[in-house]
Structures are given as structure tokens and as C-alpha cells.
Design a protein around this motif. Structure first.
Motif, short mmCIF file in Angstrom:
data_model
loop_
_atom_site.label_atom_id
_atom_site.label_comp_id
_atom_site.label_asym_id
_atom_site.label_seq_id
_atom_site.Cartn_x
_atom_site.Cartn_y
_atom_site.Cartn_z
N TYR A 1 -13.38 -1.55 7.17
CA TYR A 1 -13.51 -0.08 7.89
C TYR A 1 -15.83 0.04 7.87
O TYR A 1 -15.37 -1.42 6.60
N ASN A 2 -15.52 0.37 8.38
CA ASN A 2 -17.35 0.63 7.68
C ASN A 2 -17.87 2.56 7.76
O ASN A 2 -16.65 2.74 7.73
N VAL A 3 -18.63 2.02 6.93
CA VAL A 3 -19.40 3.82 6.93
C VAL A 3 -20.47 4.14 7.69
O VAL A 3 -21.58 3.50 7.67
N SER A 4 -20.21 5.37 8.37
CA SER A 4 -22.04 5.46 9.21
C SER A 4 -22.49 6.15 8.37
O SER A 4 -22.45 7.61 8.31
N PHE A 5 -24.23 5.88 7.49
CA PHE A 5 -24.88 6.98 7.09
C PHE A 5 -26.01 7.48 8.27
O PHE A 5 -25.95 6.85 9.56
N PHE A 6 -27.07 8.17 7.38
CA PHE A 6 -28.12 8.76 8.86
C PHE A 6 -29.00 9.11 7.89
O PHE A 6 -28.52 9.22 6.21
N LEU A 7 -30.27 9.16 8.21
CA LEU A 7 -31.09 9.38 7.50
C LEU A 7 -32.03 10.62 8.52
O LEU A 7 -32.48 10.17 10.17
N VAL A 8 -32.45 11.80 8.00
CA VAL A 8 -32.82 12.57 9.12
C VAL A 8 -34.13 13.72 8.30
O VAL A 8 -33.83 14.08 7.02
N MET A 9 -34.64 13.89 8.75
CA MET A 9 -35.82 14.88 9.04
C MET A 9 -35.84 16.36 9.79
O MET A 9 -35.80 16.42 10.92
N ASN A 10 -35.65 17.47 9.26
CA ASN A 10 -36.04 18.64 9.83
C ASN A 10 -36.87 18.89 11.16
O ASN A 10 -38.11 18.34 11.03
N LEU B 1 0.89 -0.80 0.16
CA LEU B 1 -0.38 0.06 0.00
C LEU B 1 0.89 1.55 -0.05
O LEU B 1 0.31 2.14 -0.44
N LYS B 2 1.86 1.29 0.57
CA LYS B 2 2.99 2.22 0.15
C LYS B 2 3.06 3.68 -0.68
O LYS B 2 3.53 2.70 -1.78
N GLY B 3 2.85 4.54 -0.76
CA GLY B 3 3.13 5.36 -1.88
C GLY B 3 1.40 5.41 -2.80
O GLY B 3 1.65 6.23 -3.21
N LEU B 4 0.70 4.73 -2.35
CA LEU B 4 -0.76 4.48 -2.75
C LEU B 4 -1.28 5.41 -2.81
O LEU B 4 -1.31 6.25 -1.68
N LYS B 5 -1.97 6.17 -3.40
CA LYS B 5 -2.85 7.55 -2.96
C LYS B 5 -4.47 6.75 -2.99
O LYS B 5 -4.79 6.48 -4.20
N ILE B 6 -5.64 6.94 -2.28
CA ILE B 6 -6.45 5.77 -2.06
C ILE B 6 -7.71 7.31 -2.25
O ILE B 6 -7.74 7.39 -0.83
N ARG B 7 -8.72 6.78 -2.23
CA ARG B 7 -9.64 7.47 -2.78
C ARG B 7 -10.80 6.96 -1.03
O ARG B 7 -10.89 5.66 -1.02
N VAL B 8 -10.54 7.64 0.31
CA VAL B 8 -11.77 7.52 1.42
C VAL B 8 -13.26 8.31 1.23
O VAL B 8 -12.80 9.38 1.14
N ASN C 1 -9.68 7.07 7.07
CA ASN C 1 -8.92 8.17 6.79
C ASN C 1 -7.92 8.41 7.67
O ASN C 1 -6.88 8.07 7.27
N THR C 2 -8.60 8.02 8.81
CA THR C 2 -6.96 7.60 9.78
C THR C 2 -6.22 6.42 9.66
O THR C 2 -5.02 6.42 9.80
N ILE C 3 -6.89 5.41 9.65
CA ILE C 3 -6.97 4.07 9.29
C ILE C 3 -6.05 4.18 7.58
O ILE C 3 -4.67 3.21 7.68
N THR C 4 -6.16 4.86 7.12
CA THR C 4 -5.55 4.50 5.46
C THR C 4 -3.82 5.13 6.25
O THR C 4 -2.68 3.99 5.30
N THR C 5 -4.02 6.47 6.72
CA THR C 5 -3.32 6.96 7.04
C THR C 5 -1.80 6.03 7.88
O THR C 5 -0.42 5.87 6.92
N ALA C 6 -2.64 5.63 8.12
CA ALA C 6 -1.67 4.03 9.52
C ALA C 6 -0.75 3.45 8.83
O ALA C 6 0.17 2.47 9.37
N MET C 7 -1.61 2.60 7.50
CA MET C 7 -1.34 1.56 6.66
C MET C 7 -0.35 2.24 5.52
O MET C 7 0.30 1.23 4.45
N GLY C 8 0.25 3.47 5.45
CA GLY C 8 1.04 3.41 4.41
C GLY C 8 0.58 4.70 3.77
O GLY C 8 1.14 4.94 2.32
N ALA C 9 -0.50 4.34 2.98
CA ALA C 9 -1.08 4.62 1.91
C ALA C 9 -1.27 6.52 2.16
O ALA C 9 -1.16 7.22 3.34
N THR C 10 -1.56 7.10 1.06
CA THR C 10 -2.67 8.57 1.37
C THR C 10 -3.93 8.55 1.07
O THR C 10 -4.53 8.37 -0.19
#
Length: 346
Positions: free
Chosen positions: A236-245, A166-173, A179-188
Motif C-alpha cells: 500500500y502507500n499513504v497520501s500526504f498533503f502540504l497546505v497553507m491557509n 496474518l489471520k488473527g493479528l492486530k495490525i496498526r494502520v 484499512n480495507t486491505i488489512t481487513t480483506a487479508m484477514g487481520a484486524t
């Protein structure tokens, strides 16, 4: 003459009273929903649309939800779009606004589970038990929290068999813990919304992306990605919301509010989780059809990831204690236990 006028006024009053008695107890309300994904995306087609249908049915047609033809802002803006009342309902990703949400990161850490349904339902239950009182969603009515399928590694450069690859790879997150895990693993890490993944990879700005299996198909990346590394229970996972005013929700009748919440919450978590698991399976089929090389992480790679991910989770536990007084370790233990509970059919 006076008698005639008096009779006319009296008759008008009686007529008005009669009309008032037949006015519906709950007038029909149409809620607007701003969506930043295309109508064919699984979130919209298989999660949001079924939910809107259930809202209409549960309220006996008193409340309908209209999905706007075009989103009213960028993906990161959608929490505030609902909070400010620009649209009545929105969904979005907590991690798209770094620093705003702390407790929702609980659903973003490594090795939570292999199915979106299990993690999403358990996340809602854990949120109700531990996180709700902190009111991180102030200004809106929280209708649901959910996650996508377990996040995996994809790139166009080389197979990932160790963190050295992974070192040196640029990864969309997508932000949050990854974001923090990716940095810790050596990617950007390149913090961009999911909708930017194709543009970033097709122009060579990003070497890869971390996504659930579904997204490689949904965002048309199967011909750009060459290598996939599957992390059991998820990198990893991603947290989503569903909200109303909040004001819009409060303007509804008590019956309609109760009906909406009945089809939201855990019910919506299960709808979204099941739909994402189906979409993940379709994503694997699409990747194989286009020749993506798929491998499962070795025990050695899993150990390397764990060594990087565990301190990040512990740092969150410490942060939660300092800023909220809550026991982050207890939250994570209960979340993982509840995921196992849901997976067992409970």
C-alpha cells in the motif's frame, strides 16, 4: 499666520509622500507551521526544513516559515488547523480522516512503485491532471501531495509467508485504503497515527504495523518488530498533503505566491520522495542490525494479496464514478504510467 500653517501642512504632506515612496513593495511575512512529528523525523528534517529554506530563498527573504516548537493538535487535526488559520501551514495524512478525502486514495493502492520519489512526483502530476478540479482541499491552498516509500508488513509474532499467517493479528494502520486491505487479508486493523505505533506494540495492543521501511527506525520499533515481509512495489502507500491557509496565501504578493508555488508542487514531491528513499535504506540497515528477519514475499503470497486488493481498487473506481463522475480506472492507469515515466527519468 495662515500662510505659516498652510506651509506646515504642505511640508508634512510632501514628507509623507516621500516616506511612502520608500516603503518596500513586499513586506516580510513569517508563516507559522504546525508539525506533529519530532524535528529529527525525515519528514521534518529532510523534507519540510529544506522546503522552508527554499521558500525564503525564492521570495528573497520576503516570506519565512517558522516551525512551531510544538504541534497545535493531534495528527488528524492538522488539515483543519491550517483551514481555520490556527497555523498558516501544516502537513498531514489524508487517511487520518476517514471519509473526508476520496480521490487522494488513488495514491494508496497496492503495487504502485518501489521508490517514493517516482510515486510522489507522478502523484503530483496526476493530481494536477485529474484531481485538482474536484477541489477536495477546499479552504486551503494545496502546496503539495506526496507519498512515503512502499508500505510493508511488520510484526512480532511470526513470519508472513501466506495470508493465513496474518489471520488473527492486530495490525496498526494509518487509514485510507490499507484499512480495507488489512481487513480483506484477514487481520484486524487498528486505525492509529504513526506516532502511536511504539505505544501500541510495546504494550501488546498491536501485534504489528504496516509501515514503510523508514518508520521502523524512526519510531524506534527495531527491537519490537521481529519479522518483516517486503512486498515488491508495496502492499500500500499513504497520501500526504502540504497546505497553507487560503486567506494567508491570498494576502501575499503575486510575486511571493508564484515563488512559493515554484518550490512547492512537483519540486516538493521530488524533495520528499528522495528523502524518503534515503530514509527507507537507512531503515533496512537498522532492522538488520537489530536482528529483524526480513523476507521478500513469494509469488504465491503476491497473488493472494492481489486477489484481495484488486476488488478494493475497483470498488474505489465505482465510488469515484458515482460521486464525482470521474473515470477512476483512467486515473489509476495514468498514475501507474506516470510512475513508470518518472522512473525512466522523465
Amino acid at each position: 499666520m495662515k500662510k505659516t500653517i498652510y506651509k506646515s501642512i504642505l511640508a508634512a504632506g510632501i514628507l509623507s509622500a516621500g516616506v511612502a515612496t520608500v516603503t518596500p513593495a513586499s513586506a516580510e511575512t513569517t508563516l507559522t507551521l504546525s508539525s506533529w512529528l519530532p524535528p529529527s523525523h525525515p519528514i521534518v528534517a529532510n523534507m519540510i526544513v529544506p522546503w522552508t529554506e527554499q521558500v525564503a530563498e525564492a521570495t528573497n527573504g520576503n516570506v519565512k516559515v517558522k516551525i512551531l516548537a510544538k504541534g497545535l493538535g493531534s495528527p488528524p487535526a492538522h488539515f483543519d488547523i491550517a483551514r481555520k488559520g490556527q497555523a498558516d501551514v501544516t502537513y498531514g495524512v489524508h487517511g487520518y480522516q476517514p471519509g473526508r478525502f476520496l480521490l487522494t486514495k488513488a495514491a494508496e493502492f497496492s503495487f504502485l512503485g518501489d521508490k517514493a520519489e517516482d510515486v510522489s512526483v507522478a502523484y503530483w502530476r496526476t493530481h494536477k491532471k485529474h484531481l485538482e478540479a474536484a477541489n477536495e482541499h477546499e479552504g486551503v491552498q494545496l502546496l503539495g501531495v506526496f507519498t512515503h516509500g512502499p508500505g510493508q508488513m511488520y510484526n512480532a509474532v511470526r513470519p508472513i509467508s501466506s495470508l493465513a499467517d496474518l489471520k488473527g493479528l492486530k495490525i496498526r494502520v494509518g487509514g485510507g485504503a490499507i484499512n480495507t486491505i488489512t481487513t480483506a487479508m484477514g487481520a484486524t486493523p487498528l486505525l492509529k497515527s504513526a506516532t502511536k505505533a511504539y505505544e501500541l506494540m510495546s504494550h501488546g495492543v498491536a501485534d504489528g504495523t504496516f509501515f514503510p521501511k523508514e518508520s521502523i527506525k524512526s519510531f524506534k520499533l527495531t527491537k519490537l518488530v521481529k519479522y518483516a515481509t517486503i512486498i515488491p512495489k508495496g502492499l500500500y502507500n499513504v497520501s500526504f498533503f502540504l497546505v497553507m491557509n487560503s486567506k494567508k496565501f491570498d494576502s501575499l504578493s503575486d510575486g511571493d505566491k508564484a515563488a512559493i508555488m515554484k518550490v512547492s508542487g512537483e519540486n516538493f514531491a521530488r524533495i520528499s520522495g528522495k528523502a524518503w528513499d534515503v530514509a527507507d535504506a537507512a531503515g533496512v540497515v537498522a532492522m538488520k542490525a537489530d536482528g529483524v528477519q526480513i523476507q521478500t514475499a513469494s509469488s504465491a503470497l503476491m497473488a493472494e494479496i492481489k486477489a484481495k486488493a484488486d476488488p478494493i481498487e475497483q470498488a474505489w473506481v465505482d465510488d469515484v464514478k458515482e460521486k464525482t463522475g470521474l473515470d477512476g480506472a483512467k486515473i489509476m492507469a495514468d498514475l501507474r504510467a506516470e510512475i513508470a515515466n518518472v522512473a525512466a527519468g522523465n
